[in-house]
Scaffold this active site. Structure first.
Site, PDB file in Angstrom:
ATOM      1  N   SER A  57      -1.234  -3.855  -3.144  1.00 13.18           N
ATOM      2  CA  SER A  57      -0.342  -4.272  -4.237  1.00 13.18           C
ATOM      3  C   SER A  57      -0.324  -5.787  -4.257  1.00 13.18           C
ATOM      4  O   SER A  57      -0.550  -6.430  -3.216  1.00 13.18           O
ATOM      5  CB  SER A  57       1.073  -3.741  -3.988  1.00 13.18           C
ATOM      6  OG  SER A  57       2.004  -4.382  -4.840  1.00 13.18           O
TER       7      SER A  57
ATOM      8  N   TYR B 221       8.666  -2.007   0.923  1.00 17.45           N
ATOM      9  CA  TYR B 221       7.378  -1.892   0.231  1.00 17.45           C
ATOM     10  C   TYR B 221       6.496  -3.106   0.541  1.00 17.45           C
ATOM     11  O   TYR B 221       5.310  -2.971   0.864  1.00 17.45           O
ATOM     12  CB  TYR B 221       7.624  -1.773  -1.277  1.00 17.45           C
ATOM     13  CG  TYR B 221       6.379  -1.462  -2.068  1.00 17.45           C
ATOM     14  CD1 TYR B 221       5.768  -0.218  -1.970  1.00 17.45           C
ATOM     15  CD2 TYR B 221       5.814  -2.412  -2.911  1.00 17.45           C
ATOM     16  CE1 TYR B 221       4.614   0.073  -2.697  1.00 17.45           C
ATOM     17  CE2 TYR B 221       4.666  -2.129  -3.645  1.00 17.45           C
ATOM     18  CZ  TYR B 221       4.075  -0.882  -3.527  1.00 17.45           C
ATOM     19  OH  TYR B 221       2.935  -0.598  -4.249  1.00 17.45           O
TER      20      TYR B 221
HETATM   21  N1  LIG Z   1       2.819   1.902  -9.934  1.00 17.35           N
HETATM   22  C1  LIG Z   1       2.836   0.628  -9.600  1.00 17.35           C
HETATM   23  O1  LIG Z   1       3.515  -0.203 -10.237  1.00 17.35           O
HETATM   24  C2  LIG Z   1       1.975   0.150  -8.451  1.00 17.35           C
HETATM   25  C3  LIG Z   1       1.770  -1.241  -8.308  1.00 17.35           C
HETATM   26  C4  LIG Z   1       0.996  -1.697  -7.255  1.00 17.35           C
HETATM   27  C5  LIG Z   1       0.439  -0.793  -6.359  1.00 17.35           C
HETATM   28  N2  LIG Z   1       0.648   0.543  -6.518  1.00 17.35           N
HETATM   29  C6  LIG Z   1       0.072   1.444  -5.529  1.00 17.35           C
HETATM   30  O2  LIG Z   1      -0.819   2.344  -6.151  1.00 17.35           O
HETATM   31  C7  LIG Z   1      -0.896   3.544  -5.387  1.00 17.35           C
HETATM   32  C8  LIG Z   1      -0.788   4.729  -6.333  1.00 17.35           C
HETATM   33  O3  LIG Z   1       0.461   4.690  -6.982  1.00 17.35           O
HETATM   34  P1  LIG Z   1       0.678   5.174  -8.502  1.00 17.35           P
HETATM   35  O4  LIG Z   1       1.165   4.001  -9.264  1.00 17.35           O
HETATM   36  O5  LIG Z   1      -0.492   5.904  -8.984  1.00 17.35           O
HETATM   37  O6  LIG Z   1       1.949   6.126  -8.288  1.00 17.35           O
HETATM   38  P2  LIG Z   1       2.184   7.699  -8.495  1.00 17.35           P
HETATM   39  O7  LIG Z   1       1.817   8.119  -9.875  1.00 17.35           O
HETATM   40  O8  LIG Z   1       3.566   7.928  -8.030  1.00 17.35           O
HETATM   41  O9  LIG Z   1       1.150   8.362  -7.505  1.00 17.35           O
HETATM   42  C9  LIG Z   1       1.369   8.419  -6.121  1.00 17.35           C
HETATM   43  C10 LIG Z   1       0.490   9.499  -5.533  1.00 17.35           C
HETATM   44  O10 LIG Z   1       0.677   9.513  -4.111  1.00 17.35           O
HETATM   45  C11 LIG Z   1       0.995  10.846  -3.721  1.00 17.35           C
HETATM   46  N3  LIG Z   1       1.866  10.805  -2.554  1.00 17.35           N
HETATM   47  C12 LIG Z   1       3.008  10.110  -2.381  1.00 17.35           C
HETATM   48  N4  LIG Z   1       3.519  10.343  -1.169  1.00 17.35           N
HETATM   49  C13 LIG Z   1       2.691  11.225  -0.567  1.00 17.35           C
HETATM   50  C14 LIG Z   1       2.689  11.868   0.692  1.00 17.35           C
HETATM   51  N5  LIG Z   1       3.646  11.639   1.599  1.00 17.35           N
HETATM   52  N6  LIG Z   1       1.687  12.727   0.983  1.00 17.35           N
HETATM   53  C15 LIG Z   1       0.706  12.987   0.070  1.00 17.35           C
HETATM   54  N7  LIG Z   1       0.646  12.375  -1.132  1.00 17.35           N
HETATM   55  C16 LIG Z   1       1.626  11.524  -1.445  1.00 17.35           C
HETATM   56  C17 LIG Z   1       1.643  11.512  -4.928  1.00 17.35           C
HETATM   57  O11 LIG Z   1       1.412  12.897  -4.920  1.00 17.35           O
HETATM   58  P3  LIG Z   1       2.466  14.050  -4.532  1.00 17.35           P
HETATM   59  O12 LIG Z   1       3.823  13.604  -4.967  1.00 17.35           O
HETATM   60  O13 LIG Z   1       1.948  15.255  -5.278  1.00 17.35           O
HETATM   61  O14 LIG Z   1       2.341  14.205  -3.055  1.00 17.35           O
HETATM   62  C18 LIG Z   1       0.821  10.880  -6.053  1.00 17.35           C
HETATM   63  O15 LIG Z   1      -0.372  11.606  -6.234  1.00 17.35           O
HETATM   64  C19 LIG Z   1       0.205   3.456  -4.344  1.00 17.35           C
HETATM   65  O16 LIG Z   1      -0.354   3.089  -3.097  1.00 17.35           O
HETATM   66  C20 LIG Z   1       1.085   2.348  -4.860  1.00 17.35           C
HETATM   67  O17 LIG Z   1       1.762   1.676  -3.813  1.00 17.35           O
HETATM   68  C21 LIG Z   1       1.390   1.034  -7.553  1.00 17.35           C
END
Ligand SMILES: NC(=O)c1ccc[n+]([C@@H]2O[C@H](COP(=O)([O-])OP(=O)(O)OC[C@H]3O[C@@H](n4cnc5c(N)ncnc54)[C@H](OP(=O)(O)O)[C@@H]3O)[C@@H](O)[C@H]2O)c1
Length: 273
Positions: free
Chosen positions: A155, A168
């Site tokens: 991130s 975070y």
């Molecule tokens: N969204 C943002 O603004 C943002 C910004 C910077 C970086 N990121 C990073 O991008 C990555 C993906 O996030 P996203 O934005 O795509 O969010 P998201 O739509 O909430 O996706 C998160 C994914 O991680 C899975 N997950 C969460 N906890 C888990 C666990 N304990 N075991 C197995 N699976 C788990 C969820 O699946 P289940 O719930 O089905 O398990 C889901 O598939 C993350 O590392 C996040 O930190 C996001």
């Protein structure tokens, strides 16, 4: 006639064996879809089975999506995913994407100790454990002439910390530091390590924050859809990039901080509490 690519491609999805954690929504969902459409097998990991089934059905080749349902912090989930990958190409692994992640919002002083532990477990210790188990398989791919890659989804908050996201930021800074050491260590093994640092992404991320009041949002300049982030991640993997920082707002935050940390400290300080 095949058009020449506008860049040198180091990594190819064609017939690659890959693992993507957090594949049931957002960035992981889109990245899995793209990998499959370009000819890869993906071991797709998440807790929500129904979403993984929908993911497989959203591709033109559902048999290339190998769904593993479980929590990334459970050793049994990891073991099942590694076994699924092993069954595809005799133990060879071409790509591990450590994408599953969770956030939390609110002052450190008001949070339970469990909030920090949970965020660190999912965002930092899980990628470390998955990578440890993946390494022999990635080495095998390198020995067979491949160019295996570990891609960590970090991130911009792993480059510049902000208030009210201490857990975070700590987890993504830890991931960033470990990622950079790993990259230097694995050069001799022929394994690439790519850090992708998105800024705010319009996924389900803010609907599943750990111990956080519902409706909390992230203040940011602009946001990207998950498809765009996944495209950028896949391009970085193919090109063998060591690091990409995404979005104009994200770059502004990171580069302004690199130029003048005290100015950023002043701008981000919380006052009059
Ligand atoms: N969204 C943002 O603004 C943002 C910004 C910077 C970086 N990121 C990073 O991008 C990555 C993906 O996030 P996203 O934005 O795509 O969010 P998201 O739509 O909430 O996706 C998160 C994914 O991680 C899975 N997950 C969460 N906890 C888990 C666990 N304990 N075991 C197995 N699976 C788990 C969820 O699946 P289940 O719930 O089905 O398990 C889901 O598939 C993350 O590392 C996040 O930190 C996001």
């Amino acid at each position: 006639m095949n058009m020449p690519l506008p860049f040198q491609q180091v990594w190819s999805p064609e017939d690659a064996v890959t693992i993507v954690t957090g594949a049931s929504s957002g960035i992981g969902f889109e990245l899995t879809r793209m990998l499959v459409e370009e000819g890869a097998h993906v071991v797709a990991v998440a807790r929500r089975q129904q979403r993984l089934t929908e993911l497989a059905n959203a591709t033109s080749c559902p048999e290339r999506v190998h769904c593993i349902v479980g929590d990334v912090t459970d050793a049994s989930t990891r073991e099942k995913a590694m076994a699924a990958a092993d069954s595809l190409r005799d133990g060879r692994l071409d790509l591990l994407v450590n994408n599953a992640g969770v956030g939390a919002i609110g002052p450190f002083a008001e949070a339970s100790p469990e909030r920090m532990r949970r965020v660190m477990e999912v965002n930092f210790f899980a990628p470390v454990d998955w990578t440890r188990d993946a390494l022999p398989r990635l080495r095998q791919a390198a020995q067979e002439g491949g160019h295996p890659v570990i891609c960590n989804i970090g991130s911009v908050l792993g480059h510049r910390a902000v208030p009210d996201k201490s857990e975070y930021c700590a987890s993504k800074f830890a991931l960033h530091g470990w990622n950079d050491s790993l990259r230097a260590e694995l050069v001799g093994d022929g394994i690439g390590v790519t850090l992708v640092s998105p800024s705010t992404t319009r996924s389900e991320f803010f609907d599943s924050l750990v111990e956080t009041d519902p409706g909390q949002k992230s203040a940011s300049v602009g946001s990207w859809p998950p498809t765009r982030v996944a495209q950028a991640a896949l391009l970085a993997i193919k090109r063998g990039r060591s690091e990409v920082i995404l979005s104009l707002g994200g770059k502004a935050l990171v580069y302004a901080d690199r130029m003048s940390p005290p100015v950023m400290n002043g701008l981000l300080a919380k006052r009059g509490r």
